[in-house]
Write a protein that holds these residues in place. Structure first.
Motif, short mmCIF file in Angstrom:
data_model
loop_
_atom_site.label_atom_id
_atom_site.label_comp_id
_atom_site.label_asym_id
_atom_site.label_seq_id
_atom_site.Cartn_x
_atom_site.Cartn_y
_atom_site.Cartn_z
N UNK A 181 0.79 -1.22 0.00
CA UNK A 181 0.00 0.00 0.00
C UNK A 181 0.83 1.28 0.00
N UNK A 182 2.16 1.17 -0.07
CA UNK A 182 3.00 2.38 -0.09
C UNK A 182 3.39 2.78 -1.51
N UNK A 183 3.84 1.83 -2.29
CA UNK A 183 4.13 2.04 -3.70
C UNK A 183 5.15 3.11 -4.00
N UNK A 184 4.88 3.87 -5.05
CA UNK A 184 5.76 4.94 -5.49
C UNK A 184 5.25 5.51 -6.79
N UNK A 185 5.90 6.55 -7.25
CA UNK A 185 5.49 7.22 -8.48
C UNK A 185 5.90 6.39 -9.70
N UNK A 186 4.96 6.18 -10.60
CA UNK A 186 5.20 5.41 -11.83
C UNK A 186 4.56 6.15 -13.00
N UNK A 187 5.25 6.15 -14.13
CA UNK A 187 4.73 6.71 -15.37
C UNK A 187 5.19 5.82 -16.51
N UNK A 188 4.55 5.93 -17.66
CA UNK A 188 4.98 5.15 -18.82
C UNK A 188 4.55 5.86 -20.10
N UNK A 189 5.33 5.62 -21.14
CA UNK A 189 4.95 6.04 -22.48
C UNK A 189 4.97 4.81 -23.37
N UNK A 190 4.09 4.80 -24.35
CA UNK A 190 4.05 3.70 -25.31
C UNK A 190 4.23 4.30 -26.70
N UNK A 191 5.28 3.87 -27.37
CA UNK A 191 5.58 4.30 -28.73
C UNK A 191 5.27 3.14 -29.67
N UNK A 192 4.94 3.44 -30.91
CA UNK A 192 4.57 2.36 -31.83
C UNK A 192 5.18 2.57 -33.21
N UNK A 193 5.26 1.48 -33.93
CA UNK A 193 5.66 1.50 -35.33
C UNK A 193 4.39 1.36 -36.16
N UNK A 194 3.93 2.46 -36.77
CA UNK A 194 2.67 2.41 -37.52
C UNK A 194 2.79 1.52 -38.76
N UNK A 195 1.67 0.94 -39.14
CA UNK A 195 1.64 0.14 -40.37
C UNK A 195 1.86 1.01 -41.59
N UNK A 196 1.33 2.23 -41.57
CA UNK A 196 1.50 3.15 -42.69
C UNK A 196 1.26 4.57 -42.23
N UNK A 197 1.75 5.51 -43.00
CA UNK A 197 1.50 6.91 -42.72
C UNK A 197 2.54 7.55 -41.81
N UNK A 198 2.42 8.84 -41.67
CA UNK A 198 3.30 9.63 -40.83
C UNK A 198 2.86 9.50 -39.38
N UNK A 199 3.80 9.32 -38.48
CA UNK A 199 3.48 9.14 -37.07
C UNK A 199 2.71 10.32 -36.50
N UNK A 200 2.95 11.51 -37.00
CA UNK A 200 2.26 12.69 -36.48
C UNK A 200 0.75 12.57 -36.62
N UNK A 201 0.30 11.75 -37.55
CA UNK A 201 -1.14 11.60 -37.76
C UNK A 201 -1.76 10.61 -36.78
N UNK A 202 -0.93 9.87 -36.01
CA UNK A 202 -1.47 8.88 -35.09
C UNK A 202 -1.04 9.10 -33.63
N UNK A 203 -0.36 10.23 -33.35
CA UNK A 203 -0.02 10.54 -31.96
C UNK A 203 -1.30 10.69 -31.15
N UNK A 204 -1.20 10.43 -29.85
CA UNK A 204 -2.33 10.65 -28.95
C UNK A 204 -2.82 12.10 -29.09
N UNK A 205 -4.09 12.30 -28.91
CA UNK A 205 -4.63 13.65 -29.00
C UNK A 205 -4.13 14.53 -27.85
N UNK A 206 -3.59 13.94 -26.80
CA UNK A 206 -3.08 14.71 -25.67
C UNK A 206 -1.68 15.29 -25.93
N UNK A 207 -1.03 14.89 -27.03
CA UNK A 207 0.27 15.44 -27.38
C UNK A 207 0.07 16.90 -27.81
#
Length: 148
Positions: free
Chosen positions: A117-143
């Motif tokens: 129950x004490x834990x700690x701070x954790x964060x993560x990012x997930x990057x991907x290799x798109x099947x097609x297209x420019x990555x900028x078109x598939x970034x999360x909307x929160x970027x």
């Protein structure tokens, strides 16, 4: 793959586990549509962790994150509880779209939990290799910015 392309153009940010205290209740990232990607890479960043076990794994799931099933071979070996060994470390998990075939699902999410129950701070990012297209078109909307 373009040799002169910028990494942000090749590997969009498609999932995130926002920084927060992580304890004995598993926290999950946003859901990633692996139908649009060849593979994805989850990078988990641990902060100052309590002396508790830490588990990180990838799950096949529905588009809303429900009906999750842990993916065989896509879980980190449990980190043993220790007062300082896990502080400020990273866990890197890779998943290929083919890894989801047995589950019959096309979406994936990351789960992280500690053994106490004490834990700690954790964060993560997930990057991907798109099947097609420019990555900028598939970034999360929160970027909010793409620089360089």
């Amino acid at each position: 793959m373009q040799l002169n392309a910028k990494l942000r153009e090749l590997f969009p940010l498609v999932g995130v586990l926002s920084p927060a205290a992580t304890i004995n209740v598993e926290r999950f990232s946003t859901v990633v549509d692996m139908g649009a990607h060849i593979q994805a890479l989850a990078v988990v960043a641990l902060g100052d962790m309590a002396a508790e076990t830490i588990d990180a794994k990838l799950y096949a799931c529905d588009s809303d994150g429900n009906n999750a099933v842990a993916l065989t071979g896509n879980s980190a070996t449990q980190l043993a509880a220790h007062a300082s060994n896990n502080d400020n470390k990273q866990i890197v998990l890779n998943v290929r779209s083919d890894d989801l075939l047995a589950s019959g699902k096309r979406y994936v999410k990351l789960g992280v939990v500690t053994g106490g129950a004490s834990g700690g701070s954790v964060a993560a990012v997930i990057l991907a290799q798109p099947r097609m297209g420019n990555a900028a078109t598939v970034d999360l909307s929160s970027v909010v910015q793409l620089v360089g």
